[in-house]
Motif scaffolding. Structure first.
Motif, PDB file in Angstrom:
ATOM      1  N   GLU A   1       5.114  -0.531  -0.296  1.00 60.72           N
ATOM      2  CA  GLU A   1       5.864   0.118  -1.067  1.00 60.72           C
ATOM      3  C   GLU A   1       7.083   0.528  -0.745  1.00 60.72           C
ATOM      4  N   ALA A   2       8.156   0.099  -1.269  1.00 59.24           N
ATOM      5  CA  ALA A   2       9.122   1.010  -0.623  1.00 59.24           C
ATOM      6  C   ALA A   2       9.923   2.279  -2.217  1.00 59.24           C
ATOM      7  N   LEU A   3      10.085   2.839  -2.055  1.00 60.59           N
ATOM      8  CA  LEU A   3      10.146   4.142  -2.846  1.00 60.59           C
ATOM      9  C   LEU A   3      11.311   5.539  -2.911  1.00 60.59           C
ATOM     10  N   VAL A   4      11.496   6.130  -3.476  1.00 62.17           N
ATOM     11  CA  VAL A   4      12.773   7.176  -2.726  1.00 62.17           C
ATOM     12  C   VAL A   4      11.614   8.735  -2.373  1.00 62.17           C
ATOM     13  N   ASP A   5      12.032   9.559  -1.735  1.00 65.79           N
ATOM     14  CA  ASP A   5      11.443  10.537  -1.648  1.00 65.79           C
ATOM     15  C   ASP A   5      12.316  11.452  -2.042  1.00 65.79           C
ATOM     16  N   LEU A   6      12.080  12.187  -3.198  1.00 65.91           N
ATOM     17  CA  LEU A   6      12.486  13.588  -3.274  1.00 65.91           C
ATOM     18  C   LEU A   6      11.757  15.336  -2.654  1.00 65.91           C
ATOM     19  N   LEU A   7      13.515  15.345  -1.690  1.00 66.58           N
ATOM     20  CA  LEU A   7      12.741  16.229  -0.770  1.00 66.58           C
ATOM     21  C   LEU A   7      13.102  17.614  -0.603  1.00 66.58           C
ATOM     22  N   ASP A   8      11.822  18.639  -1.084  1.00 66.46           N
ATOM     23  CA  ASP A   8      12.309  19.639  -1.419  1.00 66.46           C
ATOM     24  C   ASP A   8      13.574  20.540  -0.642  1.00 66.46           C
ATOM     25  N   ALA A   9      14.081  21.171  -0.680  1.00 62.47           N
ATOM     26  CA  ALA A   9      15.828  21.422   0.148  1.00 62.47           C
ATOM     27  C   ALA A   9      16.649  22.675  -1.125  1.00 62.47           C
ATOM     28  N   GLU A  10      17.275  23.243   0.281  1.00 61.09           N
ATOM     29  CA  GLU A  10      17.965  24.864  -0.469  1.00 61.09           C
ATOM     30  C   GLU A  10      19.390  24.301  -0.300  1.00 61.09           C
TER      31      GLU A  10
ATOM     32  N   TYR B   1      16.754  19.200  -4.661  1.00 56.96           N
ATOM     33  CA  TYR B   1      15.924  18.061  -4.051  1.00 56.96           C
ATOM     34  C   TYR B   1      17.336  16.946  -3.393  1.00 56.96           C
ATOM     35  N   LEU B   2      16.635  16.201  -2.315  1.00 59.44           N
ATOM     36  CA  LEU B   2      17.717  15.686  -1.733  1.00 59.44           C
ATOM     37  C   LEU B   2      16.482  14.217  -1.571  1.00 59.44           C
ATOM     38  N   PRO B   3      17.111  12.796  -1.920  1.00 57.85           N
ATOM     39  CA  PRO B   3      17.261  11.365  -2.300  1.00 57.85           C
ATOM     40  C   PRO B   3      17.461  11.081  -0.518  1.00 57.85           C
ATOM     41  N   ALA B   4      15.256  10.465  -0.058  1.00 53.83           N
ATOM     42  CA  ALA B   4      15.189   9.668   0.682  1.00 53.83           C
ATOM     43  C   ALA B   4      14.989   8.482   0.504  1.00 53.83           C
ATOM     44  N   VAL B   5      14.923   7.377   1.249  1.00 48.94           N
ATOM     45  CA  VAL B   5      14.574   6.209   1.072  1.00 48.94           C
ATOM     46  C   VAL B   5      12.828   5.883   1.728  1.00 48.94           C
ATOM     47  N   GLY B   6      12.162   5.848   1.431  1.00 53.22           N
ATOM     48  CA  GLY B   6      10.476   6.222   2.138  1.00 53.22           C
ATOM     49  C   GLY B   6       9.480   5.098   1.415  1.00 53.22           C
ATOM     50  N   GLY B   7       8.446   5.776   1.255  1.00 48.07           N
ATOM     51  CA  GLY B   7       7.303   4.292   1.330  1.00 48.07           C
ATOM     52  C   GLY B   7       6.515   4.700   2.886  1.00 48.07           C
ATOM     53  N   GLY B   8       5.697   4.350   3.330  1.00 47.36           N
ATOM     54  CA  GLY B   8       4.536   3.529   4.229  1.00 47.36           C
ATOM     55  C   GLY B   8       4.574   2.793   4.779  1.00 47.36           C
ATOM     56  N   PRO B   9       4.810   1.508   4.373  1.00 45.04           N
ATOM     57  CA  PRO B   9       5.189   0.144   5.187  1.00 45.04           C
ATOM     58  C   PRO B   9       7.306   0.525   4.570  1.00 45.04           C
ATOM     59  N   LEU B  10       7.071   0.678   3.802  1.00 45.15           N
ATOM     60  CA  LEU B  10       8.676   0.741   5.148  1.00 45.15           C
ATOM     61  C   LEU B  10       9.442   1.707   6.142  1.00 45.15           C
ATOM     62  N   ASN B  11       8.104   2.747   6.228  1.00 40.48           N
ATOM     63  CA  ASN B  11       8.470   3.170   6.713  1.00 40.48           C
ATOM     64  C   ASN B  11       8.369   2.580   8.610  1.00 40.48           C
ATOM     65  N   VAL B  12       6.939   1.435   8.449  1.00 44.83           N
ATOM     66  CA  VAL B  12       6.612   1.160   9.386  1.00 44.83           C
ATOM     67  C   VAL B  12       8.086  -0.328   9.896  1.00 44.83           C
ATOM     68  N   ALA B  13       7.993  -0.709   9.071  1.00 45.84           N
ATOM     69  CA  ALA B  13       9.235  -1.831   8.853  1.00 45.84           C
ATOM     70  C   ALA B  13      10.451  -1.419   9.535  1.00 45.84           C
ATOM     71  N   VAL B  14      11.152  -0.153   9.165  1.00 49.80           N
ATOM     72  CA  VAL B  14      12.651   0.615   9.485  1.00 49.80           C
ATOM     73  C   VAL B  14      12.038   0.647  10.974  1.00 49.80           C
ATOM     74  N   GLY B  15      10.872   1.128  11.359  1.00 50.32           N
ATOM     75  CA  GLY B  15      10.584   1.629  12.220  1.00 50.32           C
ATOM     76  C   GLY B  15      10.627   0.494  13.649  1.00 50.32           C
TER      77      GLY B  15
END
Length: 309
Positions: free
Chosen positions: A9-18, A25-39
Motif C-alpha cells: 500500500e501507498a496512502l496519505v498519513d494525516l499527522l497530528d500537529a499544531e 493535520y499535516l498530510p504526509a506520504v505513507g504506507g509501510g511498503p511505500l516506506n520500504v521502497a523509499v528506504g
C-alpha cells in the motif's frame, strides 16, 4: 545491480500537529511498503513500487514523491477511488493509526494488474502489510509470489483497527502462514507477533515461522533490538541507544536495509551473517527514529555511517 519490487500500500498519513496555537493535520506520504521502497532507494538500491493508487490530487503527490525519491512506478496502477487516509496520533514517539477510505485505494491491485516480467525479473520481491486483509489484493500478491525467481521477503505489519470482524485474525494468520512458508526472510515486530499469536513469546513465534519454511526470521523489539532466527540458535542483536523523536517508519527502515543488502550482496552465506545485516538495519532505524516523519526520514548509507562514525 538488480532491482527489488515492493508490493503493497501507498496512502496519505494525516499527522497530528499544531499551527498558530490550533490543532491541524499535516498530510504526509505513507504506507509501510511505500516506506520500504523509499528506504531501499535511499540506501542505493534500484526499486519499483507496485500497488494501486487513487485518481485524485493526493495520488499525484504520492507519484511525485516516489519519482523524486528514485522509486520506479512502472507497475503501479491508477484506480477509480480517492486516496485512502491514515490519521496518525502520538502518545510519545510511537504512532497510532486509524484508517479512512472505502473502498481503500491501496487494496485494489488484483492478479491481472501485475506486470509479470517486472515481478519475475526482481532479485528481491517484498510483499505484505495491510493489503493482506483484502482477498483480491492477496490474490495479486499470491500471483507475484508464484512468479518470483529471486529472494522473497515478507512483513505482516498487523493493524487490528482494520479487522472487519471476528474472522479477520484467523484469516490473516492463514495468509501469514502461507507467505512465511515460501519466504527467504520474514520481518515482523514484537507487537505483530503478539497480535497474531497472543501469549506466545517472540522466540516461539520466530521458531514457528521457521518451521513453516521461512529461511530467516527477524523480530524487532524496539529499544531492545531484534531477535534473529536463521540457524540452530536464536541470536539477539542489540539496538543502538537513541533519543527517539518519532518512531514512524522505523520497522519499515529495518526491512528496507535488509532488502537493500540482499540486493547488493544476496543472502548471507552463513546464518551468522544475518546478525551483521540486522545490526546495520537497526542503525538505519535509529537514524529514522531521531527525526520526524516516516518516508522522509529514510537515510542514505553516508548518513548512517556519519551518525555512527
Amino acid at each position: 545491480m538488480g532491482h527489488a519490487v515492493v508490493l503493497g500500500e501507498a496512502l496519505v498519513d494525516l499527522l497530528d500537529a499544531e499551527y498558530d496555537g490550533q490543532p491541524v493535520y499535516l498530510p504526509a506520504v505513507g504506507g509501510g511498503p511505500l516506506n520500504v521502497a523509499v528506504g531501499v532507494a535511499r540506501l542505493g538500491g534500484r526499486v519499483q513500487f507496485v500497488g494501486s493508487l487513487g485518481d485524485d490530487v493526493l495520488a499525484e503527490r504520492i507519484r511525485a514523491f516516489l519519482t523524486g525519491a528514485g522509486v520506479g512506478l512502472t507497475g503501479a496502477v491508477t484506480v477509480a477511488a480517492p486516496t485512502a487516509l491514515a490519521m496518525v496520533t502520538f502518545a510519545g514517539p510511537e504512532p497510532d493509526f486509524r484508517f479512512y477510505g472505502n473502498p481503500p485505494s491501496y487494496a485494489l491491485l488484483g492478479a491481472d494488474d501485475l506486470d509479470p516480467d517486472l515481478v519475475a525479473g526482481a532479485d528481491v520481491l517484498y510483499a505484505g502489510s495491510i493489503v493482506l486483509l483484502y482477498p483480491a489484493a492477496v490474490a495479486g500478491l499470491r500471483r507475484a509470489w508464484g512468479l518470483a525467481t529471486g529472494l522473497r521477503v515478507f512483513d505482516p505489519n498487523v493493524r487490528p483497527d482494520l479487522f472487519d470482524g471476528p474472522d479477520a485474525l484467523p484469516r490473516l494468520r492463514e495468509v501469514v502462514a502461507e507467505f512465511a512458508a515460501g519466504a527467504h526472510l520474514v520481518k515482523l515486530s514484537a507487537a505483530d507477533a503478539d497480535l497474531l499469536y497472543p501469549g506466545e513469546p517472540a522466540e516461539g513465534v520466530a521458531a514457528y515461522l521457521r518451521e513453516l519454511g521461512a529461511d530467516a526470521v527477524v523480530v524487532t523489539l524496539g529499544a531492545a533490538g531484534a531477535l534473529v532466527a536463521a540457524g540452530p540458535d536464536l541470536v539477539r542483536v542489540p539496538a543502538p541507544t537513541v533519543d527517539a523523536v518519532d518512531a514512524t517508519g522505523a520497522g519499515d527502515s529495518v526491512m528496507a536495509a535488509l532488502v537493500a543488502d540482499l540486493l547488493a550482496d544476496g543472502a548471507p552465506a552463513e546464518p551468522a551473517g544475518w546478525a551483521d545485516r540486522v545490526a546495520f538495519a537497526l542503525r538505519v532505524a535509529a537514524v529514522v527514529c531521531e527525526s520526524p516523519g516516516g518516508a522522509t526520514a529514510m537515510p542514505t548509507r553516508a548518513q548512517v555511517a556519519a551518525r555512527f562514525a
